[in-house]
Design a protein around this motif. Structure first.
Motif, PDB file in Angstrom:
ATOM      1  N   TYR A  56     -52.280  -9.526  34.861  1.00  0.00           N
ATOM      2  CA  TYR A  56     -51.971  -8.120  34.682  1.00  0.00           C
ATOM      3  C   TYR A  56     -53.077  -7.886  33.437  1.00  0.00           C
ATOM      4  CZ  TYR A  56     -48.286  -7.430  37.882  1.00  0.00           C
ATOM      5  OH  TYR A  56     -47.553  -7.423  39.038  1.00  0.00           O
ATOM      6  N   GLY A  57     -53.845  -8.653  33.057  1.00  0.00           N
ATOM      7  CA  GLY A  57     -54.825  -8.358  31.832  1.00  0.00           C
ATOM      8  C   GLY A  57     -54.202  -8.126  30.556  1.00  0.00           C
ATOM      9  N   GLU A 222     -49.922   7.834  18.771  1.00  0.00           N
ATOM     10  CA  GLU A 222     -50.508   6.786  17.884  1.00  0.00           C
ATOM     11  C   GLU A 222     -49.293   5.877  17.474  1.00  0.00           C
ATOM     12  OE1 GLU A 222     -53.268  10.233  17.892  1.00  0.00           O
ATOM     13  OE2 GLU A 222     -51.136   9.953  17.721  1.00  0.00           O
ATOM     14  N   GLN A 223     -48.112   6.244  17.677  1.00  0.00           N
ATOM     15  CA  GLN A 223     -46.964   5.558  17.117  1.00  0.00           C
ATOM     16  C   GLN A 223     -46.139   4.791  18.348  1.00  0.00           C
ATOM     17  OE1 GLN A 223     -45.669   8.922  14.185  1.00  0.00           O
ATOM     18  NE2 GLN A 223     -44.468   7.174  13.655  1.00  0.00           N
ATOM     19  N   VAL A 224     -46.885   4.705  19.447  1.00  0.00           N
ATOM     20  CA  VAL A 224     -46.244   4.124  20.730  1.00  0.00           C
ATOM     21  C   VAL A 224     -47.108   2.723  21.051  1.00  0.00           C
ATOM     22  CG1 VAL A 224     -45.610   4.482  22.987  1.00  0.00           C
ATOM     23  CG2 VAL A 224     -45.247   6.646  21.239  1.00  0.00           C
ATOM     24  N   VAL A 225     -46.411   1.578  21.336  1.00  0.00           N
ATOM     25  CA  VAL A 225     -46.985   0.579  21.621  1.00  0.00           C
ATOM     26  C   VAL A 225     -46.268   0.074  22.915  1.00  0.00           C
ATOM     27  CG1 VAL A 225     -47.749  -0.170  19.460  1.00  0.00           C
ATOM     28  CG2 VAL A 225     -45.558  -0.851  20.341  1.00  0.00           C
ATOM     29  N   TYR A 226     -47.224  -0.532  23.879  1.00  0.00           N
ATOM     30  CA  TYR A 226     -46.563  -0.878  25.132  1.00  0.00           C
ATOM     31  C   TYR A 226     -45.788  -2.117  24.817  1.00  0.00           C
ATOM     32  CZ  TYR A 226     -45.874  -3.507  29.461  1.00  0.00           C
ATOM     33  OH  TYR A 226     -45.437  -3.964  30.436  1.00  0.00           O
ATOM     34  N   ALA A 227     -44.623  -2.295  25.775  1.00  0.00           N
ATOM     35  CA  ALA A 227     -43.837  -3.521  25.600  1.00  0.00           C
ATOM     36  C   ALA A 227     -43.101  -3.866  27.072  1.00  0.00           C
ATOM     37  CB  ALA A 227     -42.904  -3.739  24.662  1.00  0.00           C
ATOM     38  N   SER A 228     -42.931  -4.878  27.346  1.00  0.00           N
ATOM     39  CA  SER A 228     -42.029  -5.155  28.645  1.00  0.00           C
ATOM     40  C   SER A 228     -40.753  -5.542  28.492  1.00  0.00           C
ATOM     41  CB  SER A 228     -42.856  -6.319  29.613  1.00  0.00           C
ATOM     42  OG  SER A 228     -42.774  -7.656  28.739  1.00  0.00           O
ATOM     43  N   SER A 238     -43.037  -2.428  34.573  1.00  0.00           N
ATOM     44  CA  SER A 238     -43.010  -2.055  33.399  1.00  0.00           C
ATOM     45  C   SER A 238     -44.293  -1.442  32.905  1.00  0.00           C
ATOM     46  CB  SER A 238     -43.001  -3.435  32.104  1.00  0.00           C
ATOM     47  OG  SER A 238     -43.189  -3.081  30.972  1.00  0.00           O
ATOM     48  N   LEU A 239     -45.514  -1.685  33.457  1.00  0.00           N
ATOM     49  CA  LEU A 239     -46.800  -1.257  33.059  1.00  0.00           C
ATOM     50  C   LEU A 239     -46.877   0.078  33.872  1.00  0.00           C
ATOM     51  CD1 LEU A 239     -49.654  -4.006  33.284  1.00  0.00           C
ATOM     52  CD2 LEU A 239     -49.166  -2.164  31.529  1.00  0.00           C
ATOM     53  N   LEU A 240     -46.503   0.145  35.204  1.00  0.00           N
ATOM     54  CA  LEU A 240     -46.407   1.407  36.079  1.00  0.00           C
ATOM     55  C   LEU A 240     -45.656   2.482  35.357  1.00  0.00           C
ATOM     56  CD1 LEU A 240     -47.753   2.619  38.563  1.00  0.00           C
ATOM     57  CD2 LEU A 240     -45.496   1.882  39.729  1.00  0.00           C
ATOM     58  N   MET A 241     -44.349   2.112  34.835  1.00  0.00           N
ATOM     59  CA  MET A 241     -43.835   2.947  34.025  1.00  0.00           C
ATOM     60  C   MET A 241     -44.423   3.756  32.998  1.00  0.00           C
ATOM     61  SD  MET A 241     -39.593   2.887  33.031  1.00  0.00           S
ATOM     62  CE  MET A 241     -40.244   1.420  32.119  1.00  0.00           C
ATOM     63  N   ALA A 242     -45.001   2.769  32.132  1.00  0.00           N
ATOM     64  CA  ALA A 242     -45.391   3.221  30.880  1.00  0.00           C
ATOM     65  C   ALA A 242     -46.650   4.170  31.037  1.00  0.00           C
ATOM     66  CB  ALA A 242     -45.869   2.160  30.108  1.00  0.00           C
ATOM     67  N   VAL A 243     -47.854   3.689  32.054  1.00  0.00           N
ATOM     68  CA  VAL A 243     -48.968   4.510  32.350  1.00  0.00           C
ATOM     69  C   VAL A 243     -48.461   5.638  33.073  1.00  0.00           C
ATOM     70  CG1 VAL A 243     -51.095   4.397  33.628  1.00  0.00           C
ATOM     71  CG2 VAL A 243     -50.306   2.648  32.307  1.00  0.00           C
ATOM     72  N   ARG A 244     -47.811   5.725  34.162  1.00  0.00           N
ATOM     73  CA  ARG A 244     -47.310   6.985  34.817  1.00  0.00           C
ATOM     74  C   ARG A 244     -46.466   7.944  33.806  1.00  0.00           C
ATOM     75  NH1 ARG A 244     -46.358   6.902  40.969  1.00  0.00           N
ATOM     76  NH2 ARG A 244     -48.353   6.071  41.736  1.00  0.00           N
ATOM     77  N   LEU A 260     -51.785   0.873  25.312  1.00  0.00           N
ATOM     78  CA  LEU A 260     -51.446  -0.252  26.060  1.00  0.00           C
ATOM     79  C   LEU A 260     -52.066  -1.548  25.159  1.00  0.00           C
ATOM     80  CD1 LEU A 260     -52.979   0.759  29.778  1.00  0.00           C
ATOM     81  CD2 LEU A 260     -50.501   0.209  28.844  1.00  0.00           C
ATOM     82  N   HIS A 261     -52.971  -1.382  24.207  1.00  0.00           N
ATOM     83  CA  HIS A 261     -53.518  -2.513  23.454  1.00  0.00           C
ATOM     84  C   HIS A 261     -53.964  -2.291  22.354  1.00  0.00           C
ATOM     85  CE1 HIS A 261     -56.942  -4.796  22.262  1.00  0.00           C
ATOM     86  NE2 HIS A 261     -56.267  -5.689  22.670  1.00  0.00           N
ATOM     87  N   ASP A 262     -54.841  -1.044  21.831  1.00  0.00           N
ATOM     88  CA  ASP A 262     -55.422  -1.153  20.669  1.00  0.00           C
ATOM     89  C   ASP A 262     -54.374  -1.016  19.400  1.00  0.00           C
ATOM     90  OD1 ASP A 262     -57.424  -1.077  22.261  1.00  0.00           O
ATOM     91  OD2 ASP A 262     -57.909   1.192  21.965  1.00  0.00           O
ATOM     92  N   THR A 263     -53.130  -0.024  19.471  1.00  0.00           N
ATOM     93  CA  THR A 263     -52.286   0.088  18.494  1.00  0.00           C
ATOM     94  C   THR A 263     -51.703  -1.283  18.078  1.00  0.00           C
ATOM     95  OG1 THR A 263     -51.949   2.439  19.290  1.00  0.00           O
ATOM     96  CG2 THR A 263     -50.447   1.299  17.606  1.00  0.00           C
TER      97      THR A 263
END
Length: 384
Positions: A56-57, A222-228, A238-244, A260-263
């Motif tokens: 999933y990159g 800016e205060q949100v980070v992706y997590a599974s 997990s990814l689909l829900m976060a992005v949509r 998804l990544h930078d923060t």
């Protein structure tokens, strides 16, 4: 085997759909993963996690142990395993030390940080403490001194914690505090205390897309980070829900890339936190009743699967399938997608009820849970 093959085929289909919905060339950083064996029976396997990340990159992740059977004393053995796992994949897994306040937390944190741990994991529900516990003071002071982030459980099973956590942070501020599970235990108060406060972040590891829609409207991107929350949270869900949900709240490509990544990468690399902007997202949703009915039944089904009901004794999956068959709502293509997932769910759940082997039954139930969750994500985000 037909039911399993059909479920695997659907998961692969939604893997491709999910990857297609990411911004072109986007990297992913997973801020919340576990390895080990929990006392509830859940297992996080290093090879499986790495395979998921590579598929999933997901270039890096924060990783920590579960609530392990051998957690006493001090989570020492489990923390050592986490550090060893990270050592075997040092470019991909960044280890956090997990602490028990009853057992030398500062000493264990210091030991693991000296061995290469990159942060501290706290779980007040599992280890039975609250942010106003005076034993947390030296832990936060150590994180501030050593310039390492803290990730703290902010999901189910706790009383309101936002105000006491804010007071603790006023006294001892680590470079980053990540509130797990979108802070849903106390989200409104979390937002009042921390929205706009640099260095405080919320991760996206929740079950309901409605929780993320509410988080995004209360907290700046800016205060949100992706997590599974692997192994509890799975892909592609997990990814689909976060992005949509982010797109539904108007996030542009740059904001989605940051989420998804930078923060999280900035937290890992010790960079100054970005200046928070303003929250964005609707305060109200206009949703077709058909999707609301589907989501309602799937919430019921998810609870039953989570509690390992041997079969759908209430017939809630059937009710959701029947709701998909309504033909005059103008969303026929979307309800057919959901229906396909739910038919496969029912087959897997039936398979679980006929399976004598405990491990095979649990695998079938967990597969059904993943399909139910995907269907629920679609029911909320198609119209949103």
């Amino acid at each position: 085997m037909d039911a399993i093959d059909r479920a695997n085929g659907l998961l692969q289909l939604y893997t491709e759909l999910t990857l297609a919905e990411l911004p072109v060339g986007a990297e992913v950083f997973d801020a919340h993963t576990h390895l080990g064996e929990d006392i509830d029976g859940m297992v996080g396997d290093r090879d499986e996690l790495l395979a998921i990340q590579r598929a999933y990159g997901i270039s890096r992740s924060f990783v920590f142990c579960l609530d392990e059977p051998d957690r006493r004393p001090c989570f020492t053995a489990a923390n050592d395993r986490t550090i060893a796992h990270a050592g075997a994949a040092s470019a991909e897994l960044l280890p956090f030390v997990r602490l028990d306040l009853d057992e030398s937390p500062v000493e264990e944190a210091t030991r693991c940080l000296d061995l290469g741990a990159r942060g501290i994991k706290l779980h007040p529900r599992a280890q039975r403490f609250l942010p106003d516990d005076p034993r947390l003071e030296p832990v936060f002071a150590l994180a501030a001194e050593r310039r390492v982030p803290i990730l703290i459980h902010g999901g189910r099973g706790l009383p309101p914690i936002a105000n006491s956590l804010a007071r603790l942070l006023d006294r001892h501020a680590p470079p980053a505090l990540i509130v797990a599970h979108a802070g849903i235990v106390d989200l409104a108060a979390m937002a009042r205390n921390f929205a706009g406060r640099p260095g405080v972040f919320f991760d996206t590891s929740v079950w309901s897309p409605l929780d993320l829609l509410d988080l995004y409207r209360l907290v700046p991107p800016e205060q949100v980070v992706y997590a599974s929350d692997y192994p509890y949270g799975r892909q592609p869900n997990s990814l689909l829900m976060a992005v949509r949900t982010a797109r539904a709240c108007g996030f542009d490509d740059a904001q989605v890339r940051a989420l998804l990544h930078d923060t999280a990468a900035g937290i890992a690399d010790g960079l100054e936190p970005p200046a928070p902007g303003a929250p964005q997202g609707p305060t109200e949703l206009s949703h077709p009743v058909t999707f609301l009915r589907i989501h309602q039944y799937l919430t019921m089904a998810s609870a039953m699967l989570w509690l390992r009901h041997s079969s759908d004794t209430y017939g809630v999956v059937g009710l959701a399938i029947n709701a998909c068959d309504e033909r005059s709502n103008g969303h026929r293509e979307q309800t057919e997608q959901i229906r396909e997932l739910l038919v496969a769910t029912r087959e897997l759940w039936d398979l679980a009820s006929q399976t004598e082997d405990d491990a095979d039954r649990r695998r079938a139930q967990r597969g059904a849970f993943r399909l139910v969750h995907l269907a629920s994500v679609l029911a909320v985000t198609h119209a949103a």
